[in-house]
Design a protein around this motif. Structure first.
Motif, PDB file in Angstrom:
ATOM      1  N   SER A  63      40.442  33.337  38.162  1.00 26.28           N
ATOM      2  CA  SER A  63      40.686  34.246  37.050  1.00 26.28           C
ATOM      3  C   SER A  63      40.054  35.590  37.351  1.00 26.28           C
ATOM      4  CB  SER A  63      40.100  33.679  35.750  1.00 26.28           C
ATOM      5  OG  SER A  63      40.178  34.636  34.708  1.00 26.28           O
ATOM      6  N   PHE A  64      40.717  36.675  36.892  1.00 25.59           N
ATOM      7  CA  PHE A  64      40.191  38.029  37.089  1.00 25.59           C
ATOM      8  C   PHE A  64      39.843  38.703  35.765  1.00 25.59           C
ATOM      9  CE2 PHE A  64      42.921  37.518  40.888  1.00 25.59           C
ATOM     10  CZ  PHE A  64      41.961  37.701  41.864  1.00 25.59           C
ATOM     11  N   SER A  65      39.900  37.989  34.641  1.00 30.10           N
ATOM     12  CA  SER A  65      39.674  38.628  33.346  1.00 30.10           C
ATOM     13  C   SER A  65      38.319  38.226  32.778  1.00 30.10           C
ATOM     14  CB  SER A  65      40.790  38.242  32.367  1.00 30.10           C
ATOM     15  OG  SER A  65      40.833  36.844  32.181  1.00 30.10           O
ATOM     16  N   ASN A  66      37.675  39.179  32.083  1.00 29.84           N
ATOM     17  CA  ASN A  66      36.369  38.930  31.468  1.00 29.84           C
ATOM     18  C   ASN A  66      35.359  38.372  32.457  1.00 29.84           C
ATOM     19  OD1 ASN A  66      37.342  39.731  28.901  1.00 29.84           O
ATOM     20  ND2 ASN A  66      38.258  37.716  28.607  1.00 29.84           N
ATOM     21  N   GLY A  67      35.195  39.054  33.568  1.00 37.26           N
ATOM     22  CA  GLY A  67      34.364  38.545  34.659  1.00 37.26           C
ATOM     23  C   GLY A  67      35.265  37.905  35.693  1.00 37.26           C
ATOM     24  N   TYR A  68      34.661  37.409  36.757  1.00 35.84           N
ATOM     25  CA  TYR A  68      35.424  36.881  37.875  1.00 35.84           C
ATOM     26  C   TYR A  68      35.068  35.411  38.050  1.00 35.84           C
ATOM     27  CZ  TYR A  68      35.521  41.897  38.420  1.00 35.84           C
ATOM     28  OH  TYR A  68      35.651  43.234  38.177  1.00 35.84           O
ATOM     29  N   GLU A  69      36.037  34.534  37.822  1.00 36.31           N
ATOM     30  CA  GLU A  69      35.787  33.102  37.881  1.00 36.31           C
ATOM     31  C   GLU A  69      36.278  32.524  39.200  1.00 36.31           C
ATOM     32  OE1 GLU A  69      36.992  30.924  34.471  1.00 36.31           O
ATOM     33  OE2 GLU A  69      36.032  32.306  33.053  1.00 36.31           O
ATOM     34  N   TYR A  70      35.469  31.631  39.769  1.00 42.66           N
ATOM     35  CA  TYR A  70      35.746  31.065  41.088  1.00 42.66           C
ATOM     36  C   TYR A  70      35.556  29.549  41.073  1.00 42.66           C
ATOM     37  CZ  TYR A  70      35.207  35.900  42.684  1.00 42.66           C
ATOM     38  OH  TYR A  70      35.335  37.253  42.851  1.00 42.66           O
ATOM     39  N   GLU A  71      36.265  28.899  41.987  1.00 43.96           N
ATOM     40  CA  GLU A  71      36.008  27.502  42.308  1.00 43.96           C
ATOM     41  C   GLU A  71      35.577  27.441  43.762  1.00 43.96           C
ATOM     42  OE1 GLU A  71      39.493  25.235  41.492  1.00 43.96           O
ATOM     43  OE2 GLU A  71      39.141  25.178  39.318  1.00 43.96           O
ATOM     44  N   GLY A  72      34.589  26.612  44.054  1.00 43.60           N
ATOM     45  CA  GLY A  72      34.082  26.531  45.420  1.00 43.60           C
ATOM     46  C   GLY A  72      34.002  25.105  45.914  1.00 43.60           C
ATOM     47  N   ASN A  73      34.038  24.939  47.217  1.00 44.49           N
ATOM     48  CA  ASN A  73      33.874  23.658  47.880  1.00 44.49           C
ATOM     49  C   ASN A  73      32.787  23.834  48.939  1.00 44.49           C
ATOM     50  OD1 ASN A  73      36.508  22.134  46.874  1.00 44.49           O
ATOM     51  ND2 ASN A  73      37.081  24.220  47.411  1.00 44.49           N
ATOM     52  N   PHE A  74      31.687  23.087  48.800  1.00 49.30           N
ATOM     53  CA  PHE A  74      30.517  23.275  49.658  1.00 49.30           C
ATOM     54  C   PHE A  74      30.332  22.056  50.562  1.00 49.30           C
ATOM     55  CE2 PHE A  74      29.969  26.289  46.344  1.00 49.30           C
ATOM     56  CZ  PHE A  74      29.181  27.311  46.853  1.00 49.30           C
ATOM     57  N   ILE A  95      31.430  19.226  48.118  1.00 48.25           N
ATOM     58  CA  ILE A  95      30.680  19.263  46.869  1.00 48.25           C
ATOM     59  C   ILE A  95      31.325  20.349  46.007  1.00 48.25           C
ATOM     60  CG2 ILE A  95      28.431  19.653  45.824  1.00 48.25           C
ATOM     61  CD1 ILE A  95      27.219  18.904  48.573  1.00 48.25           C
ATOM     62  N   PRO A  96      31.928  19.982  44.868  1.00 48.50           N
ATOM     63  CA  PRO A  96      32.652  20.981  44.071  1.00 48.50           C
ATOM     64  C   PRO A  96      31.712  21.879  43.286  1.00 48.50           C
ATOM     65  CG  PRO A  96      32.733  18.861  42.983  1.00 48.50           C
ATOM     66  CD  PRO A  96      32.036  18.631  44.296  1.00 48.50           C
ATOM     67  N   SER A  97      32.205  23.071  42.987  1.00 51.42           N
ATOM     68  CA  SER A  97      31.431  24.040  42.214  1.00 51.42           C
ATOM     69  C   SER A  97      32.398  24.980  41.503  1.00 51.42           C
ATOM     70  CB  SER A  97      30.512  24.839  43.135  1.00 51.42           C
ATOM     71  OG  SER A  97      29.816  25.842  42.428  1.00 51.42           O
ATOM     72  N   ALA A  98      32.001  25.454  40.332  1.00 47.76           N
ATOM     73  CA  ALA A  98      32.777  26.465  39.619  1.00 47.76           C
ATOM     74  C   ALA A  98      31.796  27.404  38.934  1.00 47.76           C
ATOM     75  CB  ALA A  98      33.711  25.824  38.597  1.00 47.76           C
ATOM     76  N   PHE A  99      32.067  28.713  39.017  1.00 43.51           N
ATOM     77  CA  PHE A  99      31.133  29.672  38.443  1.00 43.51           C
ATOM     78  C   PHE A  99      31.847  30.970  38.102  1.00 43.51           C
ATOM     79  CE2 PHE A  99      30.929  29.635  43.067  1.00 43.51           C
ATOM     80  CZ  PHE A  99      31.164  30.966  43.412  1.00 43.51           C
ATOM     81  N   LYS A 100      31.148  31.789  37.331  1.00 39.86           N
ATOM     82  CA  LYS A 100      31.658  33.089  36.905  1.00 39.86           C
ATOM     83  C   LYS A 100      30.635  34.161  37.271  1.00 39.86           C
ATOM     84  CE  LYS A 100      33.030  35.589  32.682  1.00 39.86           C
ATOM     85  NZ  LYS A 100      33.242  35.466  31.217  1.00 39.86           N
ATOM     86  N   ASN A 102      29.698  38.250  36.607  1.00 36.07           N
ATOM     87  CA  ASN A 102      29.956  39.477  35.859  1.00 36.07           C
ATOM     88  C   ASN A 102      29.789  40.698  36.766  1.00 36.07           C
ATOM     89  OD1 ASN A 102      30.426  38.032  33.483  1.00 36.07           O
ATOM     90  ND2 ASN A 102      28.252  38.089  32.913  1.00 36.07           N
ATOM     91  N   THR A 103      30.143  41.858  36.251  1.00 33.37           N
ATOM     92  CA  THR A 103      30.098  43.084  37.064  1.00 33.37           C
ATOM     93  C   THR A 103      28.684  43.440  37.496  1.00 33.37           C
ATOM     94  OG1 THR A 103      30.028  44.408  35.034  1.00 33.37           O
ATOM     95  CG2 THR A 103      32.187  44.042  36.033  1.00 33.37           C
ATOM     96  N   ASP A 104      27.658  42.962  36.771  1.00 35.23           N
ATOM     97  CA  ASP A 104      26.272  43.252  37.164  1.00 35.23           C
ATOM     98  C   ASP A 104      25.727  42.220  38.142  1.00 35.23           C
ATOM     99  OD1 ASP A 104      26.056  41.113  35.459  1.00 35.23           O
ATOM    100  OD2 ASP A 104      24.695  42.084  34.030  1.00 35.23           O
ATOM    101  N   GLY A 105      26.573  41.270  38.583  1.00 38.88           N
ATOM    102  CA  GLY A 105      26.151  40.276  39.552  1.00 38.88           C
ATOM    103  C   GLY A 105      25.579  39.012  38.935  1.00 38.88           C
ATOM    104  N   VAL A 106      25.455  38.948  37.615  1.00 37.82           N
ATOM    105  CA  VAL A 106      24.907  37.761  36.955  1.00 37.82           C
ATOM    106  C   VAL A 106      25.913  36.618  37.065  1.00 37.82           C
ATOM    107  CG1 VAL A 106      24.166  36.760  34.761  1.00 37.82           C
ATOM    108  CG2 VAL A 106      23.441  39.068  35.402  1.00 37.82           C
ATOM    109  N   LEU A 107      25.440  35.466  37.567  1.00 37.71           N
ATOM    110  CA  LEU A 107      26.290  34.310  37.814  1.00 37.71           C
ATOM    111  C   LEU A 107      26.008  33.221  36.782  1.00 37.71           C
ATOM    112  CD1 LEU A 107      27.124  32.704  41.226  1.00 37.71           C
ATOM    113  CD2 LEU A 107      26.217  31.259  39.396  1.00 37.71           C
ATOM    114  N   THR A 108      27.069  32.678  36.215  1.00 36.56           N
ATOM    115  CA  THR A 108      26.970  31.581  35.264  1.00 36.56           C
ATOM    116  C   THR A 108      27.711  30.379  35.829  1.00 36.56           C
ATOM    117  OG1 THR A 108      26.951  33.146  33.417  1.00 36.56           O
ATOM    118  CG2 THR A 108      27.406  30.841  32.896  1.00 36.56           C
ATOM    119  N   MET A 109      27.021  29.245  35.939  1.00 43.54           N
ATOM    120  CA  MET A 109      27.642  28.052  36.487  1.00 43.54           C
ATOM    121  C   MET A 109      28.545  27.387  35.452  1.00 43.54           C
ATOM    122  SD  MET A 109      26.583  27.942  39.596  1.00 43.54           S
ATOM    123  CE  MET A 109      27.402  26.382  39.971  1.00 43.54           C
ATOM    124  N   LYS A 110      29.730  26.958  35.904  1.00 37.15           N
ATOM    125  CA  LYS A 110      30.665  26.203  35.071  1.00 37.15           C
ATOM    126  C   LYS A 110      30.663  24.729  35.464  1.00 37.15           C
ATOM    127  CE  LYS A 110      32.211  29.898  32.944  1.00 37.15           C
ATOM    128  NZ  LYS A 110      32.004  30.118  31.498  1.00 37.15           N
TER     129      LYS A 110
END
Length: 505
Positions: A63-74, A95-100, A102-110
């Motif tokens: 997703s590219f709206s309201n921050g940048y949301e990603y899914e990761g595989n580690f 190992i799955p991961s999902a996070f968001k 924000n423009t200031d670099g703050v990361l929130t884990m999903k």
């Protein structure tokens, strides 16, 4: 004297405008994040060996709206530990991961399974800064020092300093310096305990000093080199110390030549000329960001030129300065002592930049969504393979797969489809391949997820047997959580029993 005051004010304004930057996280397309640790381990003061550890991840935008949301595989590999086991032919569990972010670099884990280990690092001030400026921001670090499979989260308070502007691999970057102290446990200075973490870990102390190269285009930390001296205290009395370096690298995959894919795709799917055109014209996120960066640079240069022209003093109207006044002008100017930039100009500029950025992101999101929703190619009755474009790459959906009941064992009738899909994947050998398994929903959530993962692995192994490099595969299982049809009908269940292969680019 009035003209002299105007000259001094103009001089101060120019000092504010020139040499300052606003560091923001602008998002990116698919990327790889690698974390390498080379740490000397000491048990109760005695050196016990060198711990080499590498975590590799493949991260894609969702997703590219309201921050940048990603899914990761580690994927984790260590000299004494192989947490990401090989599943035959080199196909890896992840190992799955999902996070968001924000423009200031703050990361929130999903979805938090311990990775990435550094969160909200680096993060950026919500203002323009110049070389030499410092700021402090909160971050988080996830650790499992003894590889027990129990992740403990520790808050960290990082002091950053903007050291300068450089280039890394021909990419413009900000050079930042960061330092922080490890403080975990009661009486450690923070009195913080992660009650969901390792209950045997009572205390941690230490220091970190890091150099960080941040991309001016994306805001990603391209390279981080962290010098570590850290000690962990356990309930059984053991004291474990690590000294050495942790290095983080962000890399972008080579762009896939989609024109190479078209002939192979047309052999397995019904693709009209319009469908084919849409597949190869899906906007590339990183290229778009680079274009936006160049546009911002041109706008900034134009603004500076205009301000310089407006503010340039007329020399013959300025009275001669005495020595004290001349020295005052030559002394370094502290940002906090400067008169504010006129509110009208700064607020208008900020509003215009925010509006432009919002419009660019909205346009990009709209295009990606449009391609994903409206430009799907219907699968032919013969192959039942659909193809569409997603933000992460071109996706092949293999529908109504024939497995033995409640098994990941493929029936022999699938050989022809797999032969054709393998030819498609071999036409772009540089691309990573995300294989996602899906089942119909029957109510057994855990069983469905496990079965979908095993089926994804089964498809990956079958394709590896057909000549596709097994190291390219990333496997995930979603069970029945992402249906594409109604599970109340036999036809709908058949459509939901599918494996999707995304050619990441």
């Amino acid at each position: 004297m009035k003209k002299l005051i105007l000259f001094i004010s103009s001089f101060f304004i120019l000092q504010v405008i020139f040499g300052q930057n606003r560091i923001t996280y602008n998002g990116s397309g698919n990327y790889t994040l690698k974390e390498r640790s080379d740490l000397r381990r000491y048990d109760n003061g005695k050196y016990t060996g060198l711990v080499r550890r590498e975590v590799t991840s493949f991260i894609r935008p969702v997703s590219f709206s309201n921050g940048y949301e990603y899914e990761g595989n580690f994927f984790l590999q260590e000299d004494t530990l192989r947490a990401s086991k090989e599943v035959g032919f080199g196909v890896r569990d992840s190992i799955p991961s999902a996070f968001k972010i924000n423009t200031d670099g703050v990361l929130t884990m999903k979805e938090d399974n311990g990775y990435p280990t550094f969160r909200s690092f680096p993060s950026f001030p919500n203002k323009s800064i110049k070389i030499g400026d410092s700021w402090t921001a909160k971050a988080e670090r996830a650790v499992d020092p003894l590889n027990k499979g129990i992740v403990t989260k520790m808050p960290i308070y990082v002091q950053y300093t903007y050291k300068g502007d450089e280039y890394f691999n021909d990419e413009p970057v900000y050079l930042l310096y960061a330092q922080w102290a490890t403080r975990y446990g009661m009486g450690s200075g923070t009195s913080y305990i992660d009650w969901g973490g390792d209950k045997d870990l009572e205390k941690a102390t230490g220091s970190h000093k890091a150099n960080i190269y941040v991309s001016k285009i994306t805001g990603n930390a391209v390279v981080v080199r962290d010098t570590v001296d850290e000690t962990f205290f356990y309930a059984d009395g053991n004291v474990i110390q690590f000294k050495g370096t942790i290095s983080l690298f962000t890399e972008y995959p080579p762009a896939v030549d989609r024109n190479k894919l078209l002939p192979a795709l047309k052999r397995i799917c019904e693709l009209s000329d319009e469908d084919a055109k849409d597949l190869i014209s899906i906007p590339d996120t990183n290229s778009q960001l680079a274009m936006n960066y160049e546009q911002r640079q041109e706008e900034e240069q134009l603004k500076n030129t205009q301000m310089a022209s407006i503010s340039e003093p007329v020399e013959d109207e300025i009275p001669e300065l005495d020595h004290n006044m001349e020295q005052a002008l030559l002394e370094p100017v502290e940002a906090e002592n400067l008169p504010p930039v006129p509110e009208k100009d700064s607020s208008k500029l900020a509003a215009e930049k925010a509006k432009n950025k919002e419009q660019q992101l909205a346009s990009l999101t709209e295009k990606v969504t449009k391609f994903a929703e409206n430009n799907k190619s219907e699968a032919t009755n013969k192959n039942k393979i659909a193809v569409d474009a997603t933000p992460a790459g071109i996706r092949l959906s293999i529908q109504d797969l024939q497995f033995k009941p409640n098994s990941s064992e493929l029936l022999s009738g699938e050989a022809s489809r797999l032969d054709q899909i393998a030819e498609v994947l071999k036409s772009v050998p540089e691309a990573q391949l995300l294989v996602e398994g899906h089942t119909a929903s029957t109510g057994n959530i855990n069983g469905e997820k496990q079965l979908s993962m095993e089926r994804a692995q089964s498809i990956a192994k079958a394709l590896a047997q057909r000549g596709v490099d097994a190291g390219r595969f990333i496997c995930k299982g979603f069970g029945g959580t992402k249906p594409v049809a109604d599970n109340s009908t036999a036809a709908g269940k058949a459509r939901n029993r599918r494996v999707e292969i995304t050619i990441l680019d």
